[in-house]
Scaffold this motif. Sequence first.
Motif, mmCIF file in Angstrom:
data_model
loop_
_atom_site.group_PDB
_atom_site.id
_atom_site.type_symbol
_atom_site.label_atom_id
_atom_site.label_comp_id
_atom_site.label_asym_id
_atom_site.label_seq_id
_atom_site.Cartn_x
_atom_site.Cartn_y
_atom_site.Cartn_z
ATOM 1 N N TYR A 92 0.828 -1.211 0.000
ATOM 2 C CA TYR A 92 0.000 0.000 0.000
ATOM 3 C C TYR A 92 0.863 1.262 0.000
ATOM 4 C CZ TYR A 92 -3.148 3.571 1.940
ATOM 5 O OH TYR A 92 -3.866 4.720 2.171
ATOM 6 N N ARG A 93 1.977 1.209 0.720
ATOM 7 C CA ARG A 93 2.837 2.394 0.846
ATOM 8 C C ARG A 93 3.898 2.476 -0.254
ATOM 9 N NH1 ARG A 93 1.658 5.311 5.017
ATOM 10 N NH2 ARG A 93 0.619 4.433 6.843
ATOM 11 N N ALA A 94 3.892 1.509 -1.164
ATOM 12 C CA ALA A 94 4.871 1.534 -2.265
ATOM 13 C C ALA A 94 4.634 2.747 -3.156
ATOM 14 C CB ALA A 94 4.758 0.250 -3.082
ATOM 15 N N LYS A 95 5.720 3.265 -3.746
ATOM 16 C CA LYS A 95 5.607 4.452 -4.587
ATOM 17 C C LYS A 95 4.794 4.141 -5.845
ATOM 18 C CE LYS A 95 8.420 8.254 -6.334
ATOM 19 N NZ LYS A 95 9.790 8.745 -6.616
ATOM 20 N N GLU A 96 5.014 2.944 -6.420
ATOM 21 C CA GLU A 96 4.280 2.523 -7.620
ATOM 22 C C GLU A 96 3.680 1.139 -7.389
ATOM 23 O OE1 GLU A 96 7.030 2.725 -10.848
ATOM 24 O OE2 GLU A 96 7.166 4.919 -10.800
ATOM 25 N N PRO A 97 2.589 1.059 -6.622
ATOM 26 C CA PRO A 97 2.022 -0.259 -6.284
ATOM 27 C C PRO A 97 1.562 -1.044 -7.506
ATOM 28 C CG PRO A 97 0.512 1.513 -5.663
ATOM 29 C CD PRO A 97 1.797 2.153 -6.043
ATOM 30 N N GLU A 98 1.206 -0.330 -8.598
ATOM 31 C CA GLU A 98 0.719 -1.037 -9.795
ATOM 32 C C GLU A 98 1.805 -1.908 -10.433
ATOM 33 O OE1 GLU A 98 2.350 2.872 -11.268
ATOM 34 O OE2 GLU A 98 1.174 2.192 -9.559
ATOM 35 N N SER A 99 3.080 -1.581 -10.178
ATOM 36 C CA SER A 99 4.166 -2.396 -10.729
ATOM 37 C C SER A 99 4.910 -3.171 -9.639
ATOM 38 C CB SER A 99 5.146 -1.510 -11.503
ATOM 39 O OG SER A 99 5.633 -0.476 -10.674
ATOM 40 N N THR A 100 4.371 -3.166 -8.414
ATOM 41 C CA THR A 100 4.958 -3.916 -7.295
ATOM 42 C C THR A 100 4.202 -5.234 -7.127
ATOM 43 O OG1 THR A 100 5.463 -1.805 -6.203
ATOM 44 C CG2 THR A 100 5.554 -3.787 -4.834
ATOM 45 N N ASP A 101 4.948 -6.317 -6.822
ATOM 46 C CA ASP A 101 4.304 -7.626 -6.644
ATOM 47 C C ASP A 101 3.291 -7.591 -5.514
ATOM 48 O OD1 ASP A 101 5.847 -8.553 -8.663
ATOM 49 O OD2 ASP A 101 7.184 -9.781 -7.425
ATOM 50 N N LEU A 102 2.149 -8.250 -5.720
ATOM 51 C CA LEU A 102 1.142 -8.367 -4.660
ATOM 52 C C LEU A 102 1.661 -9.293 -3.574
ATOM 53 C CD1 LEU A 102 -2.093 -8.758 -6.831
ATOM 54 C CD2 LEU A 102 -1.526 -6.814 -5.387
#
Length: 674
Positions: free
Chosen positions: A13-23
């Motif tokens: 949730y706190r990632a800068k680019e969650p759309e490209s971060t692994d779930l």
Amino acid sequence: SFEQGVGGWEEWYRAKEPESTDLPGEWESKCNELQRMIFVRCLRPDRAMFATTTYVANSQGRKFVEPPVLDLNETYSDSTPGTPLVFVLSPGVDPTANLQQLATNKGLGDRFFTVALGQGQAPMATKLIKDGVMEGNWVFLANCHLMTSWLPTLEKIIISYNENPNLHDNFRLWLSSNPTPEFPLAILQRALKMTTEPPKGLRANLNRMYGTITEEEFLQCKTQSKYPKLLFSLAYFHSVLLERRKFRTLGLNIPYDFNDTDFKVSDDLLKTYLDEYEDTPWDALKYLISEANYGGRVTDELDRRVLNSYLNQFYCEDALMVANYPLSPLPAYFIPDNGPLQSYRDYIQTLPVSDRPEAFGQHPNADISYMIEDSKVMLDSILMLQPATAKGSGGVSTEEVVYNICADFLQQIPQPYPLEDIMKAKADDPSALHVVLFQEIERYNILINRLLLGCVMLQKGIKGFVVMSADLDELFNALSGGKIPPAWNKAYPSLKPLGAWTRDLLARLGDIQQWVEVGYPKVYWLSGYTYPSGFLTAVLQTTARKNSIPIDTLSWEFSIINLDEKEITQPPKEGVYVKGMFLEGGGWDFENGCLMEPEPMELIVPMPIVHFKPVENKKKSQKGIYQCPLFMYPIRTGSRERPSYMVSVDLKSGNVDPDHWIKRGTALLLSLAT
């Protein structure tokens, strides 16, 4: 999964680019790209646009997400004398200069005629077209949206010259217009349509501004010791105003169409005043640029305050005397040392391609706010394209869903208040606050009656017992889309979705019921009233009557009450305690009772209880006090009938200047959009 892997989900949730971060966990392998977008939409709506762009690019190709560059020469080649060419205007874009250049390149520079449409320009436009058809001229009618009443006549003119056998091969009719539903469809169907997106970012805008300045213009001002630096400040000021639009209400309350003419006129003023006066006339320059020239477009007093705040920073003695004078908290943006025109162009190339919010004096959270709004607009547009008769999960039809929503309303919403009985019971206390209570009950009764009747009639319409009228259709469409029906939204403005609006309405009715049964509240929930400004006027009136002083000599004094509502046992001697306000564009330091920087991703902060105290002949605001505007709901302009602005609340600005919060667009809200 959420409960078991809270740490992993919080990190995602706190990632800068969650759309490209692994779930987190097994979800990464379980979900395809479309399913991942659902997680982004639910948990990080600010990144939904980026996730969608990536998905479209991967599935359809990059050309569907990258706007093509407008080539006027290519567009001209595709056109014929009988085909109008329409520019659909974007903010800050004026095609006139490019069109003039194209005409010159085609050897038609002296046969290019332009007219800006407006009152009384119809005869001139008609004559230019008539002459152009015969002589082979180019005719450019700018700003067609300002003369929509004449456009049907233009449509007939276009049809008539298309039937003219003597139509000259060189003739072209160019039109420009803002998007408007009143533009004739027949012209659009016949025309070639073009649009060009304005340059995005400070670097692109500064590049464009300095691209229009020639060496002769740059050296025209004799005061070269001051002019280059102040010209760069002006260009930066212009670019900042154009880019603040993207922050929506955190940028400016109203999006203004500042254009190159504003910059050019201000540049001419700067040259004239620097050459005329030995000492730099700062006050005159600031007034003429921010109040008269750019300010001439500004209709909101709070937006004018933003312009003045920027110019006070950019136009001062330090801007000339301090080397690399900073224009923002980021080190990349400063006024370069005096030098030739090319040195400024070279410096602009070193600026970042994409701007961080701090470049405008904004907090990083401002990016999240406007991206959430962009995502909402996109999703609302997609929803409008959805078929209204689609079946939901489990095969439940839209009609059944709406029927059940109506049943829930009929079960939850109480019957109207017995207003006459309440007025009789409180007849012995004819205070101004009781008048407000009676008026509020009257308005809520109208809403309750409208709501209950609408639900009953809609249920009958769904069952086929009554004919579905236009009003019932509107009600049906709103409820099926989870939105507030327009007829219900007249009592008080709200941007909430239907579920949140219903909970809010029940809380409002409960608050009114409490006042009726128990008496004057110790703490007033200002958000719960349909006309909160009327309530505040009644408080002033109460104080004026009590102390036998004219109401127009009273103004507000504000103090923060760091107590929980349950801990307050008595109302104040003067004024009222107010709860339920929210702070947008800033954080609140509860210990020191002042504004502070918000936490990352903290877009809205609940405010403590505030004491609104009427005082006579109040002194001017002291230093370190930010006059924070209070709005009814997130649309800060409101409407013509119901302005959103109510009053400015004095808040301590903390360890920064009040200008810091002016640039942030910091404000108090009575109601949120969620």
